[in-house]
Design a protein around this motif. Structure first.
Motif, PDB file in Angstrom:
ATOM      1  N   GLU A   1       0.820  -1.208   0.000  1.00 26.60           N
ATOM      2  CA  GLU A   1       0.000   0.000   0.000  1.00 26.60           C
ATOM      3  C   GLU A   1       0.859   1.266   0.000  1.00 26.60           C
ATOM      4  OE1 GLU A   1      -2.527  -0.315   3.335  1.00 26.60           O
ATOM      5  OE2 GLU A   1      -3.743  -1.969   2.524  1.00 26.60           O
ATOM      6  N   GLN A   2       2.043   1.179   0.631  1.00 24.77           N
ATOM      7  CA  GLN A   2       2.944   2.335   0.660  1.00 24.77           C
ATOM      8  C   GLN A   2       3.830   2.413  -0.577  1.00 24.77           C
ATOM      9  OE1 GLN A   2       5.128   2.079   4.303  1.00 24.77           O
ATOM     10  NE2 GLN A   2       3.296   2.117   5.611  1.00 24.77           N
ATOM     11  N   GLY A   3       3.728   1.401  -1.443  1.00 28.39           N
ATOM     12  CA  GLY A   3       4.528   1.401  -2.657  1.00 28.39           C
ATOM     13  C   GLY A   3       5.947   0.951  -2.462  1.00 28.39           C
ATOM     14  N   ALA A   4       6.258   0.367  -1.299  1.00 30.74           N
ATOM     15  CA  ALA A   4       7.627  -0.061  -1.035  1.00 30.74           C
ATOM     16  C   ALA A   4       7.901  -1.475  -1.525  1.00 30.74           C
ATOM     17  CB  ALA A   4       7.915   0.029   0.470  1.00 30.74           C
ATOM     18  N   THR A   5       6.872  -2.245  -1.824  1.00 32.46           N
ATOM     19  CA  THR A   5       7.004  -3.630  -2.255  1.00 32.46           C
ATOM     20  C   THR A   5       6.049  -3.886  -3.418  1.00 32.46           C
ATOM     21  OG1 THR A   5       7.574  -4.333  -0.001  1.00 32.46           O
ATOM     22  CG2 THR A   5       6.818  -6.049  -1.524  1.00 32.46           C
ATOM     23  N   PRO A   6       6.469  -4.615  -4.424  1.00 31.23           N
ATOM     24  CA  PRO A   6       5.570  -4.913  -5.545  1.00 31.23           C
ATOM     25  C   PRO A   6       4.417  -5.818  -5.103  1.00 31.23           C
ATOM     26  CG  PRO A   6       7.609  -6.136  -5.766  1.00 31.23           C
ATOM     27  CD  PRO A   6       7.819  -5.162  -4.644  1.00 31.23           C
ATOM     28  N   PRO A   7       3.244  -5.695  -5.717  1.00 33.94           N
ATOM     29  CA  PRO A   7       2.096  -6.544  -5.354  1.00 33.94           C
ATOM     30  C   PRO A   7       2.360  -8.032  -5.537  1.00 33.94           C
ATOM     31  CG  PRO A   7       1.387  -4.673  -6.675  1.00 33.94           C
ATOM     32  CD  PRO A   7       2.877  -4.674  -6.719  1.00 33.94           C
ATOM     33  N   LEU A   8       3.310  -8.383  -6.383  1.00 32.11           N
ATOM     34  CA  LEU A   8       3.604  -9.793  -6.603  1.00 32.11           C
ATOM     35  C   LEU A   8       4.042 -10.483  -5.315  1.00 32.11           C
ATOM     36  CD1 LEU A   8       3.940 -12.183  -8.505  1.00 32.11           C
ATOM     37  CD2 LEU A   8       6.270 -11.385  -8.990  1.00 32.11           C
ATOM     38  N   ASP A   9       4.839  -9.773  -4.493  1.00 32.97           N
ATOM     39  CA  ASP A   9       5.271 -10.368  -3.230  1.00 32.97           C
ATOM     40  C   ASP A   9       4.074 -10.658  -2.321  1.00 32.97           C
ATOM     41  OD1 ASP A   9       7.739 -10.073  -4.263  1.00 32.97           O
ATOM     42  OD2 ASP A   9       8.503  -8.723  -2.706  1.00 32.97           O
ATOM     43  N   ARG A  10       3.138  -9.730  -2.276  1.00 31.15           N
ATOM     44  CA  ARG A  10       1.944  -9.937  -1.448  1.00 31.15           C
ATOM     45  C   ARG A  10       1.149 -11.141  -1.952  1.00 31.15           C
ATOM     46  NH1 ARG A  10      -2.216  -5.603  -2.700  1.00 31.15           N
ATOM     47  NH2 ARG A  10      -2.148  -6.893  -4.580  1.00 31.15           N
ATOM     48  N   ASP A  11       0.997 -11.241  -3.259  1.00 34.57           N
ATOM     49  CA  ASP A  11       0.218 -12.339  -3.823  1.00 34.57           C
ATOM     50  C   ASP A  11       0.908 -13.679  -3.576  1.00 34.57           C
ATOM     51  OD1 ASP A  11      -1.535 -10.436  -4.691  1.00 34.57           O
ATOM     52  OD2 ASP A  11      -0.749 -10.373  -6.749  1.00 34.57           O
ATOM     53  N   MET A  12       2.230 -13.713  -3.662  1.00 38.77           N
ATOM     54  CA  MET A  12       2.948 -14.964  -3.402  1.00 38.77           C
ATOM     55  C   MET A  12       2.763 -15.416  -1.954  1.00 38.77           C
ATOM     56  SD  MET A  12       6.480 -14.232  -5.539  1.00 38.77           S
ATOM     57  CE  MET A  12       7.225 -15.757  -4.979  1.00 38.77           C
ATOM     58  N   VAL A  13       2.826 -14.458  -1.022  1.00 34.69           N
ATOM     59  CA  VAL A  13       2.611 -14.813   0.388  1.00 34.69           C
ATOM     60  C   VAL A  13       1.171 -15.238   0.620  1.00 34.69           C
ATOM     61  CG1 VAL A  13       2.707 -13.977   2.760  1.00 34.69           C
ATOM     62  CG2 VAL A  13       4.462 -13.293   1.135  1.00 34.69           C
ATOM     63  N   ARG A  14       0.246 -14.593  -0.067  1.00 28.90           N
ATOM     64  CA  ARG A  14      -1.160 -14.968   0.079  1.00 28.90           C
ATOM     65  C   ARG A  14      -1.396 -16.401  -0.390  1.00 28.90           C
ATOM     66  NH1 ARG A  14      -5.022 -10.787  -2.577  1.00 28.90           N
ATOM     67  NH2 ARG A  14      -4.153  -9.569  -0.848  1.00 28.90           N
ATOM     68  N   VAL A  15      -0.767 -16.770  -1.499  1.00 26.97           N
ATOM     69  CA  VAL A  15      -0.884 -18.155  -1.976  1.00 26.97           C
ATOM     70  C   VAL A  15      -0.288 -19.130  -0.946  1.00 26.97           C
ATOM     71  CG1 VAL A  15      -0.079 -19.777  -3.732  1.00 26.97           C
ATOM     72  CG2 VAL A  15      -0.952 -17.531  -4.405  1.00 26.97           C
ATOM     73  N   GLU A  16       0.825 -18.740  -0.360  1.00 30.76           N
ATOM     74  CA  GLU A  16       1.445 -19.596   0.653  1.00 30.76           C
ATOM     75  C   GLU A  16       0.542 -19.767   1.865  1.00 30.76           C
ATOM     76  OE1 GLU A  16       4.546 -21.993   2.276  1.00 30.76           O
ATOM     77  OE2 GLU A  16       4.018 -21.306   0.252  1.00 30.76           O
ATOM     78  N   VAL A  17      -0.136 -18.678   2.274  1.00 31.17           N
ATOM     79  CA  VAL A  17      -1.069 -18.776   3.397  1.00 31.17           C
ATOM     80  C   VAL A  17      -2.206 -19.738   3.071  1.00 31.17           C
ATOM     81  CG1 VAL A  17      -2.797 -17.492   4.712  1.00 31.17           C
ATOM     82  CG2 VAL A  17      -0.529 -16.513   4.367  1.00 31.17           C
TER      83      VAL A  17
END
Length: 439
Positions: A174-190
């Protein structure tokens, strides 16, 4: 820059939280499955199974049945009483007869009671072997529950840490410090961990139902364990001494049962031979006969009187059964063949027991060696590696894929350690069963 430092600090805290949870996993378990105070201990579980398991109760009833047959075998045959009345049709003659017959049952009682006594011994050894196998089943089922609970505990801790990581990365996206791909990869792992956790919960519930069946309690009854897998291994394996290789299988109930069946066969031979000997029955008879003729005759006084009188007869005798044609040859031959079979089964039981003991001792020795080799340092090092990879990612020197790979590698290490604990526990319990221990 300050935001970057804050995020790094948060990630380090999360990593250390994961390590803290992992280090305490020897005592931390889902509260619905492990209760260190009110849970069921292994010894209590075995005692409850030996007292309440329906199949064992049915086996114990066999002892009462054989004792009843033993009591019946000791009884003598009953005497027989017969009564008959004969009447002449359209006449006045009649006859009354009372007869008693008493079998002596020569030579046969000893043979019957001998077989019945041996059958009682067989039933007692069979129940002892059933208790041995039931205790073994309870120990293995208890251990399987502890194994699945530990696997679930590790997954829960990893899922919790990954969910926290997802929260932090989502904020960074949300702050633009990390690409959304990283969030999606962690979400898949969860999501993957959640699905895996659901399967593990099902495995725990299934193992609990199996344990409840052995304990003789309904599937919907509440049941918790008092001891986790690590403590269980420590109590059952680490603190126990390895049994001597000179142990013999002669005290195993199944071997003793096989030996008792040989004695049954010997008693059956003796019974068959006794039943081929002569036997005798005593009998006695009283007969009253009222008879006459439709003419008159002269009495001693010279007067006419009816020709009629009442006659009394008493008979005493003995009837002997002579074994001339039937000396029970077939029954004796069948009993001798049964003894040969029983003797062969004893040899098979001893050989099987010796093989089981040797295999169990070898398995236990190598499992102990694996447990000693797989020290806690390996688990600690795997946790430190995961923390280091996470910190590398936080500093921008690694990728999220490196974190996920290391996280899965850590999970593999934990599962491998669980497998070593499971094998060490089951190998030791299998050895106890092979040696004939019921508790």
């Amino acid at each position: 820059m300050r935001t970057r430092i804050t995020l790094v600090t948060i990630m380090n805290v999360l990593s250390l939280s994961l390590v803290g949870h992992a280090q305490s996993q020897q005592t931390a378990s889902p509260p619905s499955y492990i209760d260190p105070v009110g849970g069921l201990t292994l010894n209590d579980a075995i005692g409850r199974a030996l007292e309440h398991e329906p199949g064992l109760r049915a086996s114990r009833a066999q002892i009462d049945m054989t004792r009843g047959l033993r009591e019946q075998a000791a009884l003598r045959p009953n005497p027989s009483l017969s009564f008959s009345q004969q009447q002449e049709p359209a006449g006045a003659d009649n006859q009354t007869r009372v007869e008693v017959q008493w079998p002596l049952d020569l030579f046969r009682k000893t043979g019957r009671t001998g077989v019945a006594d041996r059958e009682v011994d067989v039933a007692q050894h069979a129940v002892a072997d059933r208790e041995r196998m039931l205790a073994a089943d309870v120990r293995l089922a208890y251990g399987q529950v502890a194994v699945t609970v530990r696997t679930l505990t590790v997954t829960d801790q990893l899922l919790e840490a990954t969910e926290r990581q997802l929260t932090v990365i989502s904020s960074r996206v949300e702050q633009g410090a990390t690409p959304p791909l990283d969030r999606d990869m962690v979400r898949v792992e969860v999501q993957r961990l959640e699905a895996e956790r659901s399967l593990q919960v099902g495995a725990v519930e299934r193992r609990l139902v199996e344990l409840k069946r052995l304990l003789g309690i309904p599937p919907d009854a509440s049941l918790t364990l008092r001891t986790g897998l690590e403590d269980l291994v420590r109590e059952e394996v680490a603190s126990a001494t390895s049994p001597s290789h000179a142990s013999t299988p002669t005290t195993r109930p199944d071997v003793q049962e096989a030996e008792a069946r040989v004695r049954v066969a010997e008693a059956q031979i003796d019974r068959a031979q006794r039943e081929g000997r002569p036997d005798m029955s005593l009998f006695g008879m009283y007969m009253r006969m009222d008879a006459g003729f439709p003419q008159q005759g002269l009495s001693s006084a010279g007067s006419f009187e009816p020709i009629r009188n009442v006659f009394h007869y008493v008979t005493v005798g003995a009837m002997v059964t002579l074994p001339v044609l039937n000396r029970n040859q077939g029954a004796v031959a069948a009993a001798e063949a049964g003894k040969t079979e029983a003797a062969a089964r004893v040899e098979a039981a001893r050989l099987s027991a010796q093989s089981e003991i040797a295999a169990a001792q070898s398995r236990d020795a190598y499992a102990r060696r694996a447990l000693n080799s797989y020290s806690a340092d390996a688990i600690t090092l795997a946790r430190q590696n995961l923390v280091a990879v996470r910190q590398t990612y936080d500093l921008g020197r690694g990728t999220l894929l490196d974190v996920l790979n290391e996280q899965r590698r850590y999970l593999d290490v934990e599962r491998a350690y669980t497998e070593v604990l499971r094998e060490a526990y089951e190998a030791h319990e299998t050895l106890k069963t092979a040696l004939g221990e019921a508790r």
